[in-house]
Design a protein around this motif. Structure first.
Motif, mmCIF file in Angstrom:
data_model
loop_
_atom_site.group_PDB
_atom_site.id
_atom_site.type_symbol
_atom_site.label_atom_id
_atom_site.label_comp_id
_atom_site.label_asym_id
_atom_site.label_seq_id
_atom_site.Cartn_x
_atom_site.Cartn_y
_atom_site.Cartn_z
ATOM 1 N N MET B 1 60.263 28.637 50.233
ATOM 2 C CA MET B 1 59.070 28.193 49.243
ATOM 3 C C MET B 1 58.405 28.959 48.334
ATOM 4 N N ALA B 2 58.838 29.363 47.183
ATOM 5 C CA ALA B 2 57.846 29.834 45.755
ATOM 6 C C ALA B 2 56.554 29.249 45.212
ATOM 7 N N PHE B 3 55.535 28.921 45.593
ATOM 8 C CA PHE B 3 54.513 28.734 44.888
ATOM 9 C C PHE B 3 54.227 29.717 44.485
ATOM 10 N N SER B 4 53.806 29.119 43.374
ATOM 11 C CA SER B 4 53.039 30.387 42.347
ATOM 12 C C SER B 4 51.616 31.154 43.365
ATOM 13 N N GLU B 5 51.140 32.974 42.786
ATOM 14 C CA GLU B 5 50.587 33.681 42.394
ATOM 15 C C GLU B 5 49.685 32.844 43.113
ATOM 16 N N ARG B 6 48.639 31.817 42.078
ATOM 17 C CA ARG B 6 47.082 31.622 42.035
ATOM 18 C C ARG B 6 47.315 30.477 43.416
ATOM 19 N N VAL B 7 48.040 29.833 44.016
ATOM 20 C CA VAL B 7 47.734 29.002 44.718
ATOM 21 C C VAL B 7 47.225 29.201 46.538
ATOM 22 N N LEU B 10 43.994 28.948 46.467
ATOM 23 C CA LEU B 10 43.227 27.025 46.580
ATOM 24 C C LEU B 10 42.477 27.208 48.372
ATOM 25 N N LYS B 11 41.391 27.114 48.120
ATOM 26 C CA LYS B 11 40.315 27.664 49.278
ATOM 27 C C LYS B 11 40.041 26.339 50.538
ATOM 28 N N SER B 12 40.452 26.619 51.366
ATOM 29 C CA SER B 12 40.691 25.957 52.691
ATOM 30 C C SER B 12 39.105 25.208 52.523
ATOM 31 N N ASP B 103 42.801 34.920 32.953
ATOM 32 C CA ASP B 103 44.198 35.227 32.983
ATOM 33 C C ASP B 103 43.740 36.010 34.902
ATOM 34 N N LEU B 124 40.726 30.276 41.610
ATOM 35 C CA LEU B 124 41.761 29.951 41.474
ATOM 36 C C LEU B 124 43.123 29.969 39.866
ATOM 37 N N PHE B 125 42.244 30.367 39.031
ATOM 38 C CA PHE B 125 42.777 30.738 38.013
ATOM 39 C C PHE B 125 42.910 32.335 38.148
#
Lengths: 388, 388
Positions: B1-7, B10-12, B103, B124-125
């Protein structure tokens, strides 16, 4: 002024310009994808609880999530309400999916042609958009396999039922084959079905998401094409591994979807009055489809090929003598006719000349024939000029 | 499973867990930022035109944009309706701004503390979040100048009027000084004012956006704190250089904001009945603020320092004996009390122990005293345990 790198990929506003031009009252527009005004149902608000004015849950209203899960199970997508996320129109599903998956250079796999706004947002986030050609009954399977053998796309984005723009509905065999290939290669599916209920021949095939055995998936729909687009209420249903991430991304995007629209949608989903409304809607659009087909036969039979759409809102024409249909726009608008050139529906527009997307749901029937006639004249003129 | 780097950023879900726990009916919650149910105005829908059900413009309803521009001009922000973009709650302004500017590694400048959800989406970004400390009357100006001399942030994000979480309202002098510094260094301003109208002493200072002479700016507001959050209707007003980009980003995010909520907001903005409602709302919250202050004086006078908020929805306490207030949560929830630890409101939580954000608008007054008393007991217990 330093913007983000992604802003350099914000597309020019050709489509916005077409739609703006199509707003002029004298214009006969085949350009948009608007429901017919006459078929917007009258809705009641008097019984809405005051509590719908308060903040709500990012997931969406619990009762609506239950109703949407129930509806999806009937279609053949096994799911629980806990997998349903109410979104601000199914366009937002694309935004959330882009955030979940796409870094600059991430490969994603799309039908060619595909939904313009999906292409735009995936490209905005920096995706490298691979494609598989659509045929009359779904994607070319040999090419799909070949893409999957040679690439590892983050997801495949499909609109298997009355696609925008091509009106293609996948056959039963291709749905099954696509599901098998995605499981074989472990590729995540994003299945977008805004047009499913707008069926003219009564057909209803099980979604591909419901046929997967292993792959992750996001199934997305909306009430925009069948109830009221102005509510901006759509939904996604995701495999449990994806849901928590999508929920957090939803919360950071806009906290939650407006509850007023959610409440109104809940009054309809699963109700008998909704079934009746859908039945009337299908009949209404079928008549418009038939009239449009008759006008096309009269004026375009020698100019283009097309399949008669069995659902959705669009005819997709392929000119017998290909030309860049963007070059038809000025002439069409000069004759007060608007349409959507086919090129922008492909990641590589210049390799795909000669298609036109014509919306049949919104045009005033009294002006349909004249509009099609003028459009055909513009095609003839430009083709004659190019041949000269 | 390859999500984006930004994921991966994503905070707890600490905050989500607190708010979920606070849903239990027996819990006395100071954790959220909800308007009081009793002050949600009764609204009428019967006169809404059927056309509000159709798709609308990405910019928002023309009449609402006019009304919002008029309102902003009265506040001292020179603008035209063409600069107004209706958004799906002002949270969406943060999403659009993040897309426009950030970015991975982009420097942005924030108040410390700042709005939690802003911090989360900027991170996140991929933003590198620089800060300037907030004082009772606004940011520390020497440190602001120092940051601007040594960094080139893409923008500065400020909440100058009754900030969430600190309740700080910038003084006239600091508003003027901040505007001067932003012009001097050419830094873009994002000014977020959800709480402006919730003023308890009648004060109303001109926004910083209206004091700028050169810098680009985005001013954002909402009807969520003063009308109905469930409508999800906010707005941004941007300098003309930024507007076209923000509009395209809005369109790609969700096409447009729901028209039902926009229509309802338009019935109120600029009306006499809205002025009357705001007056009642201020009176109602002032009474709650006063009761909260009395309870704090009784139970927290020896434990913490705070300023009495002149607007907004929150008290911001600074413990006399700093400790990581996240360690108070389990004990508080065990006694059916919820609050928001201060640490997550800073980009570097571990450097900022000892603050608590307490919402005074939503708690049932009959349970206020008991809730504050229990919370003070928890603080005493944990401090005693740590001293032991």
């Amino acid at each position: 002024m330093a913007f983000s790198e992604r802003v350099s990929r914000l597309k020019s506003s050709l489509i916005r310009e077409i739609l703006a031009a199509a707003q002029r009252p004298q214009v006969m527009s085949f350009a948009g994808g608007l429901p017919a005004e006459a078929m917007l149902p009258k809705v009641e608000w008097a019984r809405m609880p005051v509590s719908m004015g308060q903040y709500g849950m990012s997931e969406g209203e619990p009762a609506l999530r239950e109703a949407l899960a129930q509806q999806a199970r009937v279609l053949g997508v096994p799911c629980e309400a806990s997998q349903v996320l109410v979104v601000s129109g199914s366009q937002q599903t694309l935004d959330l999916a882009a955030k979940l998956y796409i870094d600059k250079g991430t490969e994603v796999l799309l039908e060619a042609p595909t939904y313009l706004a999906a292409l735009q947002i995936f490209q905005l986030f920096g995706a490298d958009c691979l494609t598989v050609p659509l045929e009359a009954d779904g994607p070319n399977l040999a090419q799909l396999r070949s893409r999957l053998e040679t690439h590892r796309p983050a997801f495949i984005y499909l609109i298997p039922t009355f696609q925008n723009p091509s009106a293609v509905r996948y056959s039963e065999a291709k749905r099954e084959a696509v599901a098998g290939l995605l499981d074989e290669f472990g590729v995540t599916l994003i299945e977008d079905e805004p047009y499913r209920e707008l069926t003219f021949d009564g057909g209803s095939a099980k979604p591909i998401a419901g046929r997967l055995k292993k792959s992750s998936w996001i199934y997305t729909g909306t009430v925009s094409k069948t109830l009221l687009p102005g509510l901006r209420v759509g939904y996604l249903i995701a495999s449990p591994d994806l849901f928590p991430h999508l929920l957090k991304l939803k919360q950071s995007a806009d906290l939650h979807t407006n509850r007023v629209g959610q409440w109104q949608a809940l009054q309809w989903i699963g109700s008998e009055s909704y079934q009746q409304h859908l039945s009337e809607l299908r009949g209404f659009y079928r008549v418009r489809r038939d009239a449009f087909q008759a006008a096309l036969q009269t004026h375009f039979a020698d100019l283009a090929d097309w399949n008669v759409p069995q659902g959705g809102l669009f005819f997709w024409l392929t000119l017998k003598q290909p030309l860049d249909t963007r070059t038809l726009l000025d002439g069409a608008l000069a004759h007060d006719v608007a349409f959507m050139p086919g090129e922008p529906f492909f990641p590589e527009p210049d390799n795909h000349h000669g298609h036109m997307r014509l919306n049949f749901s919104h045009i005033d029937p009294a002006r349909l024939e004249e509009g099609i006639k003028r459009l055909a004249q513009v095609v003839r003129q430009v083709q004659a000029a190019q041949a000269a």
